[in-house]
Write an enzyme that holds these catalytic residues in place. Structure first.
Site, PDB file in Angstrom:
ATOM      1  N   PHE A 169      17.036 -52.780 -31.763  1.00  0.00           N
ATOM      2  CA  PHE A 169      15.917 -52.676 -32.707  1.00  0.00           C
ATOM      3  C   PHE A 169      15.600 -51.205 -32.866  1.00  0.00           C
ATOM      4  CE2 PHE A 169      11.532 -52.237 -34.017  1.00  0.00           C
ATOM      5  CZ  PHE A 169      11.514 -53.066 -35.118  1.00  0.00           C
ATOM      6  N   ASP A 254      17.395 -43.646 -28.409  1.00  0.00           N
ATOM      7  CA  ASP A 254      16.172 -44.065 -29.084  1.00  0.00           C
ATOM      8  C   ASP A 254      15.143 -44.429 -28.018  1.00  0.00           C
ATOM      9  OD1 ASP A 254      14.099 -45.352 -30.357  1.00  0.00           O
ATOM     10  OD2 ASP A 254      15.377 -46.577 -31.653  1.00  0.00           O
ATOM     11  N   LYS A 283       5.820 -43.567 -31.577  1.00  0.00           N
ATOM     12  CA  LYS A 283       4.789 -44.420 -31.000  1.00  0.00           C
ATOM     13  C   LYS A 283       3.798 -43.643 -30.147  1.00  0.00           C
ATOM     14  CE  LYS A 283       7.299 -48.771 -31.419  1.00  0.00           C
ATOM     15  NZ  LYS A 283       6.599 -49.222 -32.633  1.00  0.00           N
TER      16      LYS A 283
END
Length: 427
Positions: A169, A254, A283
């Protein structure tokens, strides 16, 4: 709805938890039911939220419009690593709001250099490309890797490939969902961009077989979050690092969900003392206040970009840089990484005690866990709804798996209270 059974007097920030208001919180007098109904005709239905309408928050606690309080055990998918409205981050945002919020990158601003210096020092890399959202960071990383492949590695034009892992993801743009094997995210959005090869996660042999002279980069999550907090075998990340060095391609990690203290270290790759060529961050970098992301890389990699070849009007804006710098200052102390490691043991102990009692298994590192619930007890969504009634907010992922990712400011007592809520929800 009831709150968790034990409510501490203060949070790890030193602030009092949110108390029930005398009247409904927020600017609207409408009830939760009315607000949820009002969304349906005017908002795209691309999310399926739990039926709670949050109006206020502090630390690890959130409060709905009726004044019911909940422990936030999701933390915005790690965007709220430092809790809701951390005083140092709020102060940094307020101070910058009174000075300057946006110039665009047409001009310099007085906050960007310090942010980039701090982030490079925190990660051990050289240069920073500031962006806004996580998906933007991934898209930017892909562009940079391809440009590097053509300019530095010598791959023929338009032939660069990137190897990715199954069950990944990395975001929801059309490029990214094109190399996803999640049909919910993928179906109906083609045609997709070529140039990606998908191999099983945690399989070094398959990875090596997929890499060839056209490979610009290997792009992986050091821990796969959306897939259920999948943690690779010891040696996998160092194996990826060795393979990419040996074959002359980039290692892109990531760390948008796994980074910035979540797993008990600054970065998840730190568990194997690995330094990728490129880090993707987001984030928590915005402290739950503003969207901030970044590509952080070796100088040789980011130096391939020239003026006009990539950009973002809001990327690196003064407000984001001020908040991001305050986040870096919090992490520079090491306190949050230590908290995540220490309280991660409490989380593991609690989940171990529930294994065989409604929990079929779990995977955890630091304050991050994917918990597989016995399907006979319900889907992940149903368990999340039961936890909501216990005053604990979590989110399901595939099947009967739920994710736990509380703010790193959570106390031992609050964490144990959430685990007690899970036990009741399974009962």
């Amino acid at each position: 709805m009831t709150a968790p059974t034990r409510t501490p007097a203060t949070t790890a920030n030193g602030t009092a938890p949110v108390s029930a208001p005398r009247s409904p919180a927020g600017s609207s007098a409408r009830s939760s039911t009315e607000l949820i109904a009002a969304e349906r005709p005017v908002l795209a239905h691309n999310y399926h939220p739990l039926p709670v309408v949050v109006a206020r928050a502090e630390g690890v606690w959130v409060e709905d419009v009726e004044g019911h309080r909940y422990l936030d055990m999701l933390a915005g998918y790690s965007a709220l690593n430092f809790g809701h409205r951390h005083p140092a981050l709020i102060e940094a945002a307020h101070r910058q709001l009174d000075q300057l919020t946006l110039t665009s990158r047409a001009f310099h601003n007085d906050r960007l250099a310090g942010f980039a210096e701090g982030l490079a020092a925190l990660t051990g890399l050289d240069m920073v490309l500031p962006m806004n959202t996580g998906a933007e960071a991934v898209e930017s990383g892909i562009k940079v890797a391809r440009k590097w492949a053509y300019d530095v590695k010598g791959v023929p034009a338009d032939q660069a490939t990137i190897v990715v892992a199954a069950d990944n993801f990395h975001g929801r743009t059309t490029t990214i969902v094109g190399f996803s094997n999640d049909e919910t995210a993928r179906a109906g959005f083609g045609p997709f961009a070529p140039g990606f090869r998908v191999v099983p996660y945690n399989d070094l042999a398959a990875l090596e077989a997929a890499v060839d002279e056209t490979t610009a980069a290997v792009l992986i999550e050091p821990i796969q979050g959306e897939a259920g907090v999948n943690i690779p075998d010891d040696g996998y990340l160092s194996g990826v690092r060795d393979l990419t060095r040996r074959t002359g391609c980039l290692f892109i990690a990531d760390e948008i969900q796994s980074g910035l203290g979540r797993t008990g270290t600054t970065l998840a790759v730190d568990h194997e003392s690995v330094l990728p060529d490129v880090l993707l961050l987001g984030k928590a970098l915005g402290g739950g206040i503003v969207p901030v992301s970044a590509v952080v890389a070796r100088r040789e990699v980011l130096d391939v970009l020239g003026p006009g070849q990539h950009g973002s009007t809001f990327g690196g804006n003064p407000l984001s840089a001020a908040v991001g710098s305050a986040v870096i200052d919090l992490l520079a102390t090491g306190d949050f990484q230590r908290r995540a490691a220490e309280l991660g043991e409490v989380l593991r102990t609690g989940l171990t005690a529930l294994t065989g009692k409604g929990v079929n298994g779990f995977r955890a590192r630091g304050l991050w866990a994917g918990v597989d619930i016995d399907p006979a007890l319900g889907t992940g969504r149903e368990i999340s709804e039961r936890l909501l009634r216990e005053g604990v907010l979590v989110k399901d992922t595939h099947g009967s798996t739920i994710r736990l990712a509380p703010p790193l400011t959570i106390t031992c007592e609050e964490l144990e209270s959430a685990l007690a809520g899970l036990e009741r929800a399974l009962g």
